[in-house]
Design a protein around this motif. Structure first.
Motif, mmCIF file in Angstrom:
data_model
loop_
_atom_site.group_PDB
_atom_site.id
_atom_site.type_symbol
_atom_site.label_atom_id
_atom_site.label_comp_id
_atom_site.label_asym_id
_atom_site.label_seq_id
_atom_site.Cartn_x
_atom_site.Cartn_y
_atom_site.Cartn_z
ATOM 1 N N HIS A 87 -18.856 13.431 -15.451
ATOM 2 C CA HIS A 87 -18.035 12.428 -14.783
ATOM 3 C C HIS A 87 -17.986 11.182 -15.153
ATOM 4 O O HIS A 87 -16.818 10.572 -14.920
ATOM 5 C CB HIS A 87 -18.956 12.385 -13.236
ATOM 6 N N LYS A 127 -26.161 7.613 -5.399
ATOM 7 C CA LYS A 127 -26.327 9.183 -4.897
ATOM 8 C C LYS A 127 -27.868 9.622 -4.766
ATOM 9 O O LYS A 127 -28.094 10.810 -4.414
ATOM 10 C CB LYS A 127 -25.414 10.093 -5.961
ATOM 11 N N THR A 150 -10.173 14.405 -10.627
ATOM 12 C CA THR A 150 -11.403 14.910 -10.882
ATOM 13 C C THR A 150 -11.632 15.837 -9.773
ATOM 14 O O THR A 150 -11.465 15.520 -8.361
ATOM 15 C CB THR A 150 -12.385 14.017 -11.116
ATOM 16 N N GLN A 208 -18.966 17.627 -13.290
ATOM 17 C CA GLN A 208 -19.964 17.707 -12.551
ATOM 18 C C GLN A 208 -20.609 16.293 -11.815
ATOM 19 O O GLN A 208 -20.789 15.476 -12.528
ATOM 20 C CB GLN A 208 -21.192 18.110 -13.253
ATOM 21 N N THR A 209 -20.275 16.318 -10.630
ATOM 22 C CA THR A 209 -20.545 15.095 -9.844
ATOM 23 C C THR A 209 -21.771 14.212 -10.222
ATOM 24 O O THR A 209 -22.690 14.826 -9.913
ATOM 25 C CB THR A 209 -20.398 15.194 -8.480
ATOM 26 N N GLY A 210 -21.466 13.232 -10.557
ATOM 27 C CA GLY A 210 -22.823 12.339 -10.991
ATOM 28 C C GLY A 210 -23.430 12.656 -12.140
ATOM 29 O O GLY A 210 -24.457 12.210 -12.564
ATOM 30 N N ASN A 245 -27.549 18.764 -6.647
ATOM 31 C CA ASN A 245 -27.192 18.026 -7.916
ATOM 32 C C ASN A 245 -28.604 17.663 -8.621
ATOM 33 O O ASN A 245 -28.604 16.598 -9.309
ATOM 34 C CB ASN A 245 -26.356 16.966 -7.828
ATOM 35 N N GLU A 297 -14.867 19.049 -8.711
ATOM 36 C CA GLU A 297 -16.247 19.326 -9.003
ATOM 37 C C GLU A 297 -16.055 20.743 -9.564
ATOM 38 O O GLU A 297 -15.534 21.838 -8.980
ATOM 39 C CB GLU A 297 -17.237 19.352 -7.683
#
Length: 330
Positions: A169, A108, A185, A163-165, A75, A187
């Protein structure tokens, strides 16, 4: 020595002094011959297009060769760590955006932009822009309110790609909180990947940058339910002026994105100022500005001190938003 000889000698000395001064100045403000610009985004997307266009312009006028290196591993964390651990000589820098602030706020990524990097430049778009909530054409809802009503009757049934983070999101969480709904949700990757997933009916909904969504909407491949724009009063995104904003539809979700150029901590102040000046000028150079304007990707960079102040405020807003929807550090 006659008067003419003295004049000639004075002229020669003056020219030599000017040459030496010019050389010293050029060496003082000169950039490294080669600069790697890491971009934690895939080639062809909005972030990449902005970074590449501006870097190409700086290469033309600075004598330096700026090379874009796309790296989305972890990411974007791999690119971030590469820059954080690089030598502070300006040979490795990074262009990214608000998503990095979100990763830090969510825990994260344990480092943050302001304390662990050198902020070279901060920018934002001059036009009202944002993200659009997209759904496949066959979806059983055609408006934002219909989408919300369906979600309330079917909690957790709508599959929302994120898109995680990243910004998308956070926006899904903001929509859930404001509308009192629950989505599921998953990814789904970058905006390009989300568009493909939506068109293939692999996900039911997703927020996508208006610039990349436009061609899919014009081709009738997807439906737009509303835009989350950068304007608190609810002005529509200029590039999708026919799509009503969330605020306009009674859902108070507003979102702004900052872009920034970062280097390793401890960079020379003069080098930072020089890079900042190049980025400011390159972004408004007509050929670059016209190119980015067509895609709604224009950028305006601020001076170093002003940019840092703006980034501090923005980072605090992101932390508050992340915490408010329960995505903060555990």
């Amino acid at each position: 020595m006659g008067k003419t000889g003295l004049i000639r000698k004075f002229v020669v000395l003056t020219v030599l002094l000017f040459a030496v001064t010019a050389l010293a100045t050029a060496q003082e403000i000169g950039l490294p011959k080669n600069i790697d610009v890491y971009v934690p985004a895939k080639a062809g997307g909005g972030t990449d297009v902005m970074a590449r266009s501006i870097a190409n312009q700086i290469s033309k006028v600075s004598g330096s060769n700026l090379v874009i290196l796309n790296n989305v591993d972890g990411n974007g964390v791999v690119a971030m760590e590469t820059i954080r651990n690089a030598k502070p000589d300006g040979k490795q820098i990074m262009q990214y955006h608000t998503s990095m602030l979100i990763l830090s706020a969510m825990g994260k990524y344990k480092y943050n932009v302001l304390d662990d990097f050198t902020v070279i430049a901060v920018g934002r778009g001059p036009a009202v822009s944002g993200y659009v909530l997209l759904v496949p054409p066959a979806s059983p809802y055609n408006t934002l309110q219909e989408f919300i009503n369906y979600a309330k009757k079917n909690p957790g049934k709508i599959l929302a790609g994120v898109q995680t983070g990243a910004s998308t999101h956070l926006m899904v969480g903001m929509l859930e909180k404001e509308a009192g709904i629950k989505l599921r949700t998953v990814e789904a990757g970058s905006d390009t990947e989300k568009l493909t997933a939506l068109a293939g009916n692999n996900i039911n909904a997703a927020f996508v940058n208006v610039n990349q969504a436009k061609q899919y909407l014009e081709a009738g491949k997807l439906k737009a339910l509303g835009c989350v724009t950068t304007d608190e009063k609810g002005a529509r995104a200029e590039i999708l002026s026919d799509v009503p904003s969330f605020v306009e539809q009674g859902i108070n979700v507003v979102y702004d994105t900052f872009s920034f150029i970062l280097g390793p901590k401890g960079m020379d102040k003069h080098l930072v100022e020089t890079l900042n000046t190049y980025y400011q000028k390159a972004a408004v150079e007509k050929s670059v500005d016209d190119l980015l304007a067509k895609a709604g990707l224009q950028l305006r960079f601020y001076g170093v001190d002003e940019g840092v102040k703006m980034l501090k405020v923005h980072a605090e807003q992101i932390i508050d938003a992340v915490n408010a929807i329960g995505l903060g550090k555990k």
